[in-house]
Design a protein around this motif. Structure first.
Motif, mmCIF file in Angstrom:
data_model
loop_
_atom_site.group_PDB
_atom_site.id
_atom_site.type_symbol
_atom_site.label_atom_id
_atom_site.label_comp_id
_atom_site.label_asym_id
_atom_site.label_seq_id
_atom_site.Cartn_x
_atom_site.Cartn_y
_atom_site.Cartn_z
ATOM 1 N N UNK A 167 0.740 -1.222 -0.131
ATOM 2 C CA UNK A 167 -0.275 0.076 0.087
ATOM 3 C C UNK A 167 0.937 1.204 -0.077
ATOM 4 N N UNK A 168 2.245 1.033 0.380
ATOM 5 C CA UNK A 168 2.968 2.141 0.476
ATOM 6 C C UNK A 168 3.153 2.807 -0.838
ATOM 7 N N UNK A 169 2.716 2.202 -1.851
ATOM 8 C CA UNK A 169 3.039 2.548 -3.346
ATOM 9 C C UNK A 169 1.965 3.128 -3.959
ATOM 10 N N UNK A 170 0.778 3.331 -2.869
ATOM 11 C CA UNK A 170 -0.464 3.845 -3.662
ATOM 12 C C UNK A 170 -0.303 5.243 -4.059
ATOM 13 N N UNK A 171 0.188 5.832 -2.992
ATOM 14 C CA UNK A 171 0.588 7.269 -3.451
ATOM 15 C C UNK A 171 2.137 7.801 -3.692
ATOM 16 N N UNK A 172 2.621 6.981 -4.032
ATOM 17 C CA UNK A 172 4.238 6.978 -4.092
ATOM 18 C C UNK A 172 4.612 7.982 -5.346
ATOM 19 N N UNK A 173 5.765 8.917 -5.092
ATOM 20 C CA UNK A 173 5.988 9.636 -6.202
ATOM 21 C C UNK A 173 7.522 9.165 -6.574
ATOM 22 N N UNK A 174 7.544 8.323 -7.553
ATOM 23 C CA UNK A 174 8.904 7.724 -8.042
ATOM 24 C C UNK A 174 9.760 9.047 -8.792
ATOM 25 N N UNK A 175 9.134 9.945 -9.260
ATOM 26 C CA UNK A 175 10.126 11.011 -10.034
ATOM 27 C C UNK A 175 10.636 12.046 -9.082
#
Length: 421
Positions: free
Chosen positions: A277-285
Motif C-alpha cells: 500500500x506504500x506505493x499507492x501514493x508514491x512519487x517515484x519521479x
C-alpha cells in the motif's frame, strides 16, 4: 478506404530489417496488451509436411477505432528517419505501441488482415484492414458492421502464406515467447493475464530456476509491509533485463527499475515483484531536493523505501552466491577444455588448486573480470594470476583486481583475506 503514403515499402522494410519472425510475432502480442487486453490467443494449423497453413493472433483489447485509423497507422505517415528513431525508442522502452509492430509481418508472411471490433458512441463497430508485403505503405480498410451484437471488443490479425514451419514454431518461436513474456505474465498473474497457443497456456514456468514467494519485509518504525516475490530465470529476458517491479495494493504496477545486480556480466537473470500500500501514493519521479520540500511525500528518499531496497539487495546477493559458485565450477571446466589453464606436473597439484580456487573466488566476486575475453586474453589473465600467486607479490593481485573493477567493502574483505591466507 484505400490509403497511400510517401514513404516507400522498401523504406519501411529497411527500417524494420532487424526484426526476425520471433520478434515480429511477439510484437503482435504486445499490440494486444497495449490495447488493454488481458488474454491473447495464438492459433495455428499445419499440414502433414509441417507447413503452417493458418496463423492468427487474437486479443480482447479495445480494438482499432476507424475514426482514429490514420493515427493508429501513424508510422506510415512519417519519414524513414523519424520512423527509425521511433523504433529505437519503441524497442528500448515501449512494446507494440504506435503501430510499428503491425508492419513486421513481412518477415514471415505474405499479407496480414486485421478484423477488429471497437466501441464508439455506445455502438460496437466492426471492420477489417489489409496490408500486403509488396505494399507496406498501402492499406485497405473496410467498415463492415456499425452495430455489432454481443458487445465484445478485440482484434484478430490473420496471416497468409506463412514462411516458417511447425517445427520452427515449436522449437524456436514458442521458447522465445516464453522468455519474452514470462516476467510480464508473472507481474500480472493475479489479474488473470494470459497467452494461449492453440488453446494451451504459454508454459513460461519452464523458464524458472528458483523462486521464493511470500517474503515479507516490515519497516518497524511505521509498520509498513512490503510483500516480495523473487524469481530467477533460466534464460535472458531479452530487452527487459533484470528489474524490480513496484505494485500497489490493487496489484497494479506503478514503477519498475533495474536491480543493482542487473547486467553484472553473469547469467543471473532475475525479477523482483514488490507489493505494498506504500506505493499507492508514491512519487517515484521526485529528486532528493523535491523530496525534502515535500516533507510528507512518499519518495525514494523515504526511510521505508531505503529500508526496502537494502533488504532486496541483501536478498539478491544471498540468492546469487550459490548460483555464481556453481557457475564458477563450470567456468573452470571450460577453461581446462579450452587449454586456458596452464599444464601442471603431479608435484604442482597444490599450485593448480590454489590457482583454480583463486580464479573461482574472483569470478564469484566480480564476473566482469572474465567477460568478453578472447582465448589469448584468458590465457594472459590466468598466467598473470598464477605468477602473482607464486611470487612474493601475492598481495599485489588485490591491487590489480581493484584497478580493473570496483569492489564493494564485503568483496574487498573476502578477497584480501583469501589472498593473505
Amino acid at each position: 478506404m484505400a490509403n497511400n503514403v510517401n514513404i516507400t515499402s522498401t523504406g519501411i522494410k529497411k527500417v524494420l530489417r532487424l526484426y526476425n519472425e520471433k520478434q515480429a510475432l511477439a510484437e503482435y502480442i504486445w499490440n494486444g496488451f497495449d490495447a488493454k487486453a488481458d488474454t491473447i490467443s495464438i492459433d495455428y494449423t499445419a499440414n502433414a509436411l509441417g507447413t503452417i497453413e493458418s496463423l492468427s493472433v487474437a486479443d480482447n483489447g479495445y480494438g482499432i477505432n476507424f475514426s482514429l485509423l490514420k493515427d493508429k497507422f501513424n508510422p506510415f505517415y512519417e519519414s524513414e528517419k523519424a520512423l527509425e528513431q521511433r523504433i529505437h525508442l519503441h524497442k528500448s522502452t515501449m512494446h507494440g505501441k504506435n503501430g510499428v509492430g503491425r508492419l513486421t509481418f513481412f518477415t514471415f508472411a505474405h499479407s496480414a488482415e486485421w478484423n477488429t471490433t471497437y466501441e464508439e458512441n455506445g455502438l460496437f463497430k466492426n471492420g477489417s484492414i489489409q496490408v500486403a508485403v509488396g505494399e507496406l505503405n498501402h492499406y485497405e480498410a473496410k467498415l463492415l458492421n456499425e452495430d455489432v451484437k454481443g458487445k465484445a471488443t478485440g482484434t484478430k490479425v490473420s496471416f497468409s502464406n506463412v514462411q516458417f514451419s511447425e517445427q520452427s514454431m515449436e522449437l524456436s518461436i514458442i521458447p522465445y515467447l516464453q522468455a519474452e513474456f514470462c516476467w510480464f505474465l508473472e507481474l500480472h498473474k493475479n489479474r488473470g493475464f494470459s497467452i494461449f497457443i492453440n488453446g494451451e497456456p504459454l508454459a513460461y514456468q519452464d523458464n524458472i530456476i528458483d523462486q521464493e514467494d511470500g517474503l515479507v519485509f516490515r519497516y518497524p518504525e511505521s509498520n509498513t509491509i512490503f510483500k516480495v516475490k523473487f524469481i530467477q530465470w533460466k534464460e535472458s529476458l531479452h530487452k527487459e533485463l533484470s528489474k524490480n517491479y513496484f505494485v500497489n495494493h490493487k496489484g497494479q504496477e506503478v514503477y519498475k527499475d533495474y536491480t543493482t545486480l542487473n547486467k553484472k556480466a553473469d547469467e543471473y537473470y532475475h525479477s523482483v515483484f514488490i507489493e505494498s500500500e506504500f506505493f499507492d501514493e508514491f512519487d517515484f519521479s521526485s529528486t532528493d531536493y523535491e523530496a525534502q520540500v515535500k516533507l510528507y511525500a512518499r519518495t525514494k528518499s523515504s526511510p521505508e523505501y531505503k529500508f526496502l531496497i537494502k533488504k532486496v539487495n541483501e536478498l539478491l546477493r544471498a540468492k546469487r552466491k550459490p548460483f555464481l559458485k556453481e557457475f564458477s565450477n563450470k567456468l573452470m571446466e571450460k577453461y581446462a577444455l579450452e587449454g586456458v589453464l596452464p599444464d601442471f606436473q603431479e608435484s604442482e597439484a597444490a599450485q593448480r588448486t590454489d590457482l583454480v580456487e583463486t580464479l573461482k573466488l574472483m569470478y564469484e566476486l566480480q564476473p566482469k573480470l572474465f567477460s568478453g575475453l578472447s582465448i589469448d586474453q584468458k590465457k594472459a589473465f590466468v598466467r598473470l594470476t598464477h605468477v602473482l600467486l607464486n611470487s612474493n607479490e601475492r598481495s599485489q593481485l588485490f591491487q590489480v583486481i581493484e584497478g580493473i573493477v570496483e569492489l564493494e567493502a564485503e568483496e574487498k574483505e573476502e578477497l584480501s583475506s583469501f589472498l593473505a591466507g
